[in-house]
Design an enzyme around this catalytic site. Structure first.
Site, PDB file in Angstrom:
ATOM      1  CB  ALA A  62       1.739  -0.870   4.576  1.00  8.64           C
ATOM      2  CD  GLU A  88      -2.768  -1.222   2.458  1.00  4.65           C
ATOM      3  OE1 GLU A  88      -2.645  -0.348   3.347  1.00  4.65           O
ATOM      4  OE2 GLU A  88      -3.629  -2.111   2.480  1.00  4.65           O
ATOM      5  NE  ARG A 129      34.807   1.580 -28.555  1.00  3.82           N
ATOM      6  CZ  ARG A 129      34.350   2.692 -29.116  1.00  3.82           C
ATOM      7  NH1 ARG A 129      33.536   2.619 -30.157  1.00  3.82           N
ATOM      8  NH2 ARG A 129      34.700   3.863 -28.651  1.00  3.82           N
ATOM      9  CB  ILE A 187      -0.886  -3.659  -8.261  1.00  4.64           C
ATOM     10  CG1 ILE A 187      -1.255  -3.177  -6.855  1.00  4.64           C
ATOM     11  CG2 ILE A 187      -1.474  -5.045  -8.548  1.00  4.64           C
ATOM     12  CD1 ILE A 187      -0.566  -3.914  -5.717  1.00  4.64           C
ATOM     13  CB  THR A 188       3.366  -6.777 -11.018  1.00  3.92           C
ATOM     14  OG1 THR A 188       4.480  -6.177 -10.358  1.00  3.92           O
ATOM     15  CG2 THR A 188       3.824  -7.338 -12.356  1.00  3.92           C
ATOM     16  CG  HIS A 208      28.386  -1.987 -23.535  1.00  8.11           C
ATOM     17  ND1 HIS A 208      28.601  -3.068 -22.722  1.00  8.11           N
ATOM     18  CD2 HIS A 208      27.832  -2.499 -24.669  1.00  8.11           C
ATOM     19  CE1 HIS A 208      28.199  -4.167 -23.333  1.00  8.11           C
ATOM     20  NE2 HIS A 208      27.737  -3.854 -24.517  1.00  8.11           N
ATOM     21  CD  GLU A 254       7.126 -11.746  -4.689  1.00  8.01           C
ATOM     22  OE1 GLU A 254       6.468 -11.978  -3.663  1.00  8.01           O
ATOM     23  OE2 GLU A 254       7.178 -10.627  -5.242  1.00  8.01           O
ATOM     24  CD  GLN A 258      32.491   2.801 -15.981  1.00 10.74           C
ATOM     25  OE1 GLN A 258      31.354   3.031 -15.576  1.00 10.74           O
ATOM     26  NE2 GLN A 258      33.369   3.752 -16.240  1.00 10.74           N
ATOM     27  CD  GLU A 267      17.917  -2.204   2.593  1.00  5.48           C
ATOM     28  OE1 GLU A 267      16.916  -2.564   1.925  1.00  5.48           O
ATOM     29  OE2 GLU A 267      18.935  -1.729   2.061  1.00  5.48           O
TER      30      GLU A 267
END
Lengths: 381, 264
Positions: free
Chosen positions: A133, A130, A270, A160-161, A340, A244, A338, A369
Site C-alpha cells: 500500500a 507498506e 569545456r 521508511i526514511t 557534461h 510535505e 547531457q 499520477e
C-alpha cells in the site's frame, strides 16, 4: 527592490546564512564520503538541533525555533545545496514524523514526543507506506488490536526514511474496519518488544539517507501513544501532505537550480571543436531553456508557499506546483548530464548525483499520477 | 563588563566584483552583503567575555539601512543592543571619517573593551580601529589572535603574531582591540536567536545626533581620495612545454622559468 513584495526578508536571510554556515562547516567537507558510505553520523542531528535548524517551524513551547514557511524553505534550499538531498531528507525526517503529533496529539504527547526530537536526542520517522500500500493509503494492513492498556501491532512498513536509525515511528495502523475510516496513528518506540528493522534498503539515489523496512511482530504499544482518537489517522495523513509536497517541490527547484549552475560552469570551461561549449548556439539555447524553466518553477512554488503561509487552501495548487517542479527538474537534470557528456555519467561530477537524487521527487509524498488525480478532481467539478 | 563591537557590512567573499563606469566605485547592485568576517571574531570574543564576566555587548554599524541585517545577525548571535549610524551625509567616508562617526557615538557610552576587525575585507585599509582608539584617547592593540582579561577585569593580555613569532602585549582597560583570524571560531546565529533578535533594541542615529561637522565626514571630508580602481590582471593562458624528449622538455622548462617567469 522597493515597490513589490519579496518572499524573503531580513529574518529569512539571516536564517539562510546560519544554515549555509552550518552546511559549510559541518556537512560540505564530508558530504561525498557520507554519500558513498550510505549514511551520516547521528551526531549531526544534535548539532543541527543546537543551531536551532531542526526546530524551524515548531512552537517554542516544545523547544522549537519558530519561523514561517519561508524560513523553512530557505533552510531546505541550503541543506539540499550541501550536494546531498538524501542528507537533507534524512536530517529532515522529523518534518514528516512530527506534524501528525503536533496536529492531533495531546499536550502531554507533544511534550514527550516532540521535545527530544527537536533537541536532536531522538530520531523520528513516519511510517505510512507498506509493501502492498503506497499511494492507496486507505488500504494499509498493519493492524493494531486493543488489548487492555496496550495495542498489539502486527504488520510491516516500507521505504521508511530514517527507518533504520529512528528512535520513534509515527505509524499509521488499522484499528478499525477496512477503508480510510479505520486508520489511526500510534507513536511506536523503536525499543518496543516486537519492533524490528528488517533491512536497510539500497536505493537509486539519496544514498546518505537511511531507508528501511520495519516489522511489527506482536509489538506492544501503550494506549497512551495513540494520537487523538481511533479513526483520526487518515485526516492527519492528508493534512500532513500539503507541507510535505511543498518541501519536495522546493527540493526539486533547488536540484534543478544546482544542475543549471553546474552546467553553466562546465559549459564555460569545456572546449569542443575549438570553442567552449557556450560558443555553440545549441548549448547556449539549451542553457537558456533550462534557466527559464527553473525560474518559472521556483516562482510558482514560492507563490503557492506564500498562499499556504497566508492560510489559503492550496491542495490543488501544491499538487500542480509539485508536478511542475518535478517535471522541470527531470528535464533540467537530464539536460545537465547531457551537457557534461561522459563526465556527467561519472560519480565525481555533481550532476550525476543530482540526476539520481531527483528521481524520487516525483514519487515520494504523492506520485505524479496521484497529483494529477487531485488536480483533475478540482478542475472537473 | 561593557563591551562594544564595531562592525562593517561588506560584499560577500563569493561576490563577483564589477567596477562601475568611471572607475572609482564598484557596482553594488546584486551584491550579497555580509558582516565583515574579521568583525565576526570581535562579536564572538565579546560574547565569550560577557559569558565569563557578565555585562553586555553593544554592536555599532554604519552605513545604509541594509546594515541593520548585519547588526541583527550579531544580536542573533547574542549581543544585547544595536546602534546603526545612517546618514546620506556620511556616505563615502574614508577610514578617518568613519572612525569619527563611530567614536562620536562611543563617547556617549560606557565601555571597557572595544572590538573592531583588524581590517575590512572590502577596502583592506586596516585604519578604523586605530583611528577610533586615538580619537577616544585609549590604548589600541591590533591583530589579536588570543586574549586574556585579568580576573579583576582591569587589564588584558593580547597575543599578536609578528613575523612568525608571537608578541604578548598587556594593556589597561579601557582598550580597543582589533581582531584577527585565529582568535576564535564564531558561533552561528542560532534560529531561536534570530527570532529573539527582532525584539532586541536597535537604535538609529543620524549625523545631527553625533555633533560632528558635516565637512569632516562623507565624501567631502575624505583625506584619501580613490582615483581609480582596476581589476587584477586576467590570468594568462597556460603554456604546454614542447619538446621531442624528456631532456628537451626539461631544458625548455628551465629556460622558461629563468627567462619568462624569472623564478630561477
Amino acid at each position: 527592490m522597493e515597490g513589490y513584495q519579496e518572499y524573503f526578508g531580513e529574518i529569512h536571510n539571516m536564517a539562510r546564512a546560519t544554515v549555509r554556515a552550518f552546511v559549510d562547516r559541518e556537512i560540505r567537507p564530508h558530504v561525498d564520503d557520507w554519500e558513498e558510505d550510505g549514511d551520516f553520523p547521528t551526531e549531526l542531528y544534535r548539532k543541527a538541533a543546537e543551531a536551532g535548524i531542526l526546530g524551524i517551524g515548531y512552537p517554542e513551547e516544545y523547544g522549537g525555533s519558530g519561523g514561517d514557511t519561508f524560513v523553512k524553505i530557505a533552510a531546505v534550499e541550503e541543506l539540499v545545496r550541501s550536494g546531498s538531498a538524501g542528507l537533507a531528507a534524512g536530517l529532515g525526517s522529523l518534518d514528516i514524523a512530527l506534524p501528525p503529533i503536533l496536529s492531533i496529539g495531546s499536550a502531554e504527547q507533544k511534550g514527550r514526543f516532540i521535545g527530544p526530537v527537536l533537541k536532536g536526542e531522538k530520531i523520528a520517522a513516519l511510517g505510512i507506506t507498506e509493501p502492498d500500500a503506497g499511494s492507496d493509503v486507505a488500504r494499509i494492513r498493519t493492524r493494531a488490536e486493543r488489548k487492555g492498556s496496550h495495542y498489539l501491532v502486527n504488520g510491516s512498513k516500507m521505504f521508511i526514511t530514517s527507518g533504520a536509525r529512528a528512535d520513534q515511528l509515527t505509524c499509521a495502523v488499522r484499528t478499525g474496519a477496512e477503508g480510510y475510516k479505520g486508520i489511526s496513528f500510534l507513536v511506536i518506540d523503536a525499543g518496543t518488544t516486537g519492533y524490528s528493522v528488517s533491512r536497510k534498503l539500497k536505493k537509486m539515489g539519496w544514498w546518505a539517507s537511511d531507508t528501511a523496512q520495519i516489522f511489527f511482530d506482536n509489538c506492544m504499544v501503550p494506549v497512551e501513544n495513540l494520537l487523538g482518537e481511533e479513526g483520526q489517522g487518515f485526516y492527519a495523513i492528508m493534512e500532513n501532505f500539503q507541507k510535505e509536497r511543498l518541501i519536495l517541490a522546493v527540493m526539486a527547484t533547488t536540484t534543478a537550480q544546482m544542475a543549471l549552475e553546474e552546467s553553466i560552469k562546465y559549459s564555460m570551461q569545456r572546449q569542443a571543436f575549438g570553442r567552449p561549449l557556450t560558443g555553440h548556439q545549441v548549448t547556449r539555447h539549451k542553457l537558456a531553456d533550462m534557466a527559464t524553466l527553473v525560474e518559472a518553477s521556483r516562482e510558482f512554488v514560492y507563490r503557492v508557499a506564500a498562499k499556504i503561509e497566508a492560510g489559503i487552501n492550496q491542495v490543488k495548487e501544491i499538487s500542480m506546483a509539485k508536478n511542475f517542479a518535478c517535471q522541470v527538474s527531470d528535464k533540467v537534470t537530464y539536460d545537465a548530464v547531457q551537457i557534461h557528456g561522459g563526465y556527467g555519467y561519472m560519480r565525481e561530477y555533481l550532476v550525476e548525483r543530482l540526476y539520481r537524487d531527483n528521481r524520487i521527487l516525483s514519487i515520494g509524498g504523492g506520485t505524479q499520477e496521484i497529483m494529477k488525480e487531485i488536480i483533475s478532481k478540482f478542475i472537473l467539478c | 563588563m561593557k563591551i562594544i563591537v564595531c562592525l562593517k557590512q561588506v560584499p560577500d567573499t563569493e561576490t563577483q566584483i564589477k567596477i562601475a563606469p568611471g572607475g572609482e566605485k564598484i557596482v553594488t547592485d546584486d551584491i550579497k552583503w555580509v558582516m565583515n568576517p574579521y568583525d565576526e571574531f570581535g562579536v564572538e570574543e565579546a560574547l565569550r567575555l560577557k559569558e565569563k564576566f557578565g555585562g553586555d555587548v553593544t554592536v555599532i554599524g554604519m552605513g545604509p539601512k541594509r546594515v541593520t541585517e548585519s547588526i541583527r545577525t550579531a544580536l542573533a548571535m547574542g549581543a544585547d543592543k544595536g546602534i546603526l549610524i545612517s546618514d546620506a551625509a556620511l556616505e563615502g567616508s574614508d577610514s578617518l571619517g568613519t572612525a569619527k562617526a563611530l567614536a562620536a557615538v562611543i563617547k556617549g557610552l560606557q565601555f571597557d573593551i572595544i572590538f573592531t576587525g583588524q581590517r575590512g575585507i572590502d577596502e583592506d585599509q586596516g585604519l578604523t580601529g586605530a583611528c577610533i582608539a586615538d580619537l577616544l584617547g585609549i590604548p589600541q592593540v591590533s591583530l589579536a589572535v588570543k586574549l586574556e582579561v585579568a580576573a579583576d577585569g582591569k587589564s588584558v593580555k593580547v597575543n599578536r603574531p609578528v613575523e612568525g613569532q608571537t608578541l604578548v602585549v598587556e594593556a589597561q582597560l579601557p582598550v580597543l582591540i582589533t581582531t584577527q583570524k585565529g582568535l576564535n571560531e564564531p558561533r552561528y546565529a542560532s534560529l531561536p536567536g534570530i527570532m529573539k533578535a527582532k525584539k532586541k533594541p536597535l537604535e538609529e542615529k543620524a549625523l545631527k545626533d553625533l555633533g560632528l561637522d558635516p565637512a569632516e565626514v562623507g565624501l567631502g571630508g575624505r583625506k584619501l581620495k580613490i582615483i581609480k580602481i582596476t581589476p587584477p590582471p586576467a590570468r594568462a593562458e597556460g603554456k604546454i612545454v614542447q619538446g621531442e624528449t624528456p631532456q628537451d622538455k626539461a631544458t625548455e622548462l628551465a629556460r622558461l622559468l629563468h627567462e619568462e617567469a624569472k623564478l630561477i
